[in-house]
Design a protein around this motif. Structure first.
Motif, short mmCIF file in Angstrom:
data_model
loop_
_atom_site.label_atom_id
_atom_site.label_comp_id
_atom_site.label_asym_id
_atom_site.label_seq_id
_atom_site.Cartn_x
_atom_site.Cartn_y
_atom_site.Cartn_z
N VAL A 263 -26.04 6.15 -96.48
CA VAL A 263 -25.31 5.24 -96.95
C VAL A 263 -25.68 3.91 -96.33
CG1 VAL A 263 -23.70 5.84 -95.06
CG2 VAL A 263 -22.70 4.80 -96.90
N LYS B 262 -11.56 6.33 -94.99
CA LYS B 262 -12.25 5.04 -94.81
C LYS B 262 -10.87 4.24 -94.42
CE LYS B 262 -15.06 1.49 -96.71
NZ LYS B 262 -15.81 1.10 -97.92
N ARG C 39 -6.96 11.14 -104.29
CA ARG C 39 -6.91 9.89 -103.59
C ARG C 39 -5.58 9.74 -102.74
NH1 ARG C 39 -11.64 6.67 -103.88
NH2 ARG C 39 -12.71 7.13 -105.98
N HIS D 217 -9.99 10.48 -99.69
CA HIS D 217 -10.66 10.82 -100.96
C HIS D 217 -11.16 12.31 -100.83
CE1 HIS D 217 -13.44 10.15 -104.71
NE2 HIS D 217 -12.28 10.57 -104.99
N TYR E 171 -13.47 12.47 -97.27
CA TYR E 171 -13.83 11.17 -96.92
C TYR E 171 -12.44 10.38 -96.54
CZ TYR E 171 -16.05 6.62 -97.40
OH TYR E 171 -16.57 5.33 -97.34
N GLU F 297 -19.83 -0.19 -100.06
CA GLU F 297 -20.81 0.77 -99.45
C GLU F 297 -21.38 1.61 -100.71
OE1 GLU F 297 -19.57 1.76 -94.98
OE2 GLU F 297 -17.93 1.46 -96.35
N GLU F 298 -22.47 2.13 -100.61
CA GLU F 298 -22.96 3.07 -101.68
C GLU F 298 -23.52 4.38 -100.71
OE1 GLU F 298 -26.02 3.84 -105.36
OE2 GLU F 298 -26.17 1.59 -104.14
N HIS G 74 -14.99 5.07 -90.49
CA HIS G 74 -15.31 6.22 -91.73
C HIS G 74 -15.38 7.65 -91.06
CE1 HIS G 74 -17.62 2.58 -92.43
NE2 HIS G 74 -17.27 2.61 -93.81
N ASP H 123 -18.71 3.12 -103.61
CA ASP H 123 -17.35 3.57 -102.97
C ASP H 123 -16.30 2.81 -103.50
OD1 ASP H 123 -15.50 4.64 -101.59
OD2 ASP H 123 -16.23 4.09 -99.44
N TRP H 124 -15.21 3.44 -104.17
CA TRP H 124 -14.19 2.53 -104.78
C TRP H 124 -13.34 2.27 -103.69
CZ3 TRP H 124 -11.55 4.98 -109.82
CH2 TRP H 124 -12.52 5.02 -110.56
N GLY I 238 -17.50 8.90 -102.71
CA GLY I 238 -16.76 7.60 -102.73
C GLY I 238 -16.20 7.44 -104.56
#
Length: 339
Positions: free
Chosen positions: A206, A177, A149, A162, A175, A101-102, A192, A52-53, A122
């Protein structure tokens, strides 16, 4: 590529830098000072397709200790992410810091044709390679659409939103965060909110990789990872380097280059009470507690000479229109202080 909007609103007292490379913001609440890298397709600190960027924590300072930093000394686009070299070179999908996070299961990859589109939460809409190979988190994929974004920055918080839609496959999401520092406390929260805005059901997991770098200490004797449950592991760590002792993994000797300590952290129950991990170092006299408000789907420990990473997983299943929230809380402490 679709338009990417990056809108920054900075409250009085916030420190926002968008002219630098990479873009970053420094948050503070008194006890904590936190450097956060901002998503940017051209100059962002992380521009890979694994993590996640939003909200890459570059450094956190508390009571003269620092908890996150670069655990790798070099980055090489030609290096495979899982290679650990004597110089600790990270590939483009792993060169990232702090709590990151992924979302493990990309949306629509298996059903997309070669050259078709799939979605990585993400990151955005990615392009499936022409070779049609199975998905790999360690592979760098072409970004076909970064989505939209938005960014809101205050002195003690930064919120990322996002929005992504892939009409062909029917996958889409909104999404949000937030990284928020609790007023006057050595506490950081990752808040989140994920909404399924597409036509297809979202099923994913996640996890947070939690790349801890405590005062730059070598991973080894003095480090301990604690859980609230008796740890059960089908693959216990190398007994010369670390061992499981009930509710703890205790490091016994310093790791050399190319050595790792990894183990599943099974044994947790079905409630969020077991999403509660501590990483401490007796010589440094400092630690961090990581708690979540959702039950664990999995948990593991990965570490190498320069970082100790506790990896808690949660599961997400959303029908179109449904929403899901989760919060991870980090409490930083000294070993002789109340926790």
């Amino acid at each position: 590529m679709a338009l990417v909007a990056l809108v920054a609103a900075c409250a009085a007292g916030g420190t926002l830098t968008l002219a630098q490379s990479p873009p970053q913001v420094t948050l503070s609440n008194g006890p904590l000072k936190v450097l956060v890298y901002l998503p940017d397709a051209s100059h962002g600190f992380f521009r890979g397709t694994r993590f996640d960027w939003a909200g890459v924590v570059g450094r956190l300072e508390y009571a003269n200790h620092f908890y996150y930093d670069r655990w790798f000394s070099k980055m090489d686009p030609g290096t495979r992410d899982w290679e650990v070299t004597p110089e600790v070179i990270a590939g483009p999908n792993t060169a990232i810091t702090g709590p990151v996070e992924e979302f493990q299961r990309p949306l629509g990859y298996d059903t997309a044709p070669a050259g078709g589109a799939f979605v990585k939460i993400g990151v955005g809409v990615l392009k499936k390679p022409s070779d049609g190979a199975a998905y790999s988190a360690f592979r760098l994929y072409e970004i076909a659409d970064s989505g939209v974004r938005t960014l809101d920055v205050k002195s003690n918080a930064v919120t990322f939103t996002h929005d992504v839609a892939e009409p062909g496959s029917g996958y889409g999401y909104s999404y949000t965060k937030a990284i928020r520092l609790t007023t006057g406390q050595p506490e950081l929260k990752l808040e989140h909110h994920l909404k399924n805005t597409g036509r297809q059901r979202i099923d994913t997991t996640v996890y947070n990789h939690n790349f801890l770098v405590l005062d730059g200490l070598t991973t080894g004797a003095g480090f301990v990872v604690k859980t609230p449950y008796e740890i059960v592991s089908a693959r216990p760590p190398n007994g010369a380097l670390a061992e499981i002792r009930g509710q703890s993994v205790v490091y016994l000797g310093d790791l050399a280059e190319r050595q790792t300590v990894t183990t599943p952290l099974a044994g947790f129950g079905s409630t969020a009470a077991d999403y509660d991990f501590r990483v401490e170092h007796t010589r440094a006299g400092a630690g961090v507690r990581i708690t979540g408000d959702r039950p664990l789907a999995n948990a593991s420990l990965w570490s190498m000479r320069s970082t100790v990473a506790v990896e808690p997983f949660i599961a997400i299943g959303l029908e179109p229109g449904q929403e899901f929230t989760w919060t991870i809380t980090y409490t930083y402490y000294l070993l002789d202080s109340p926790k």
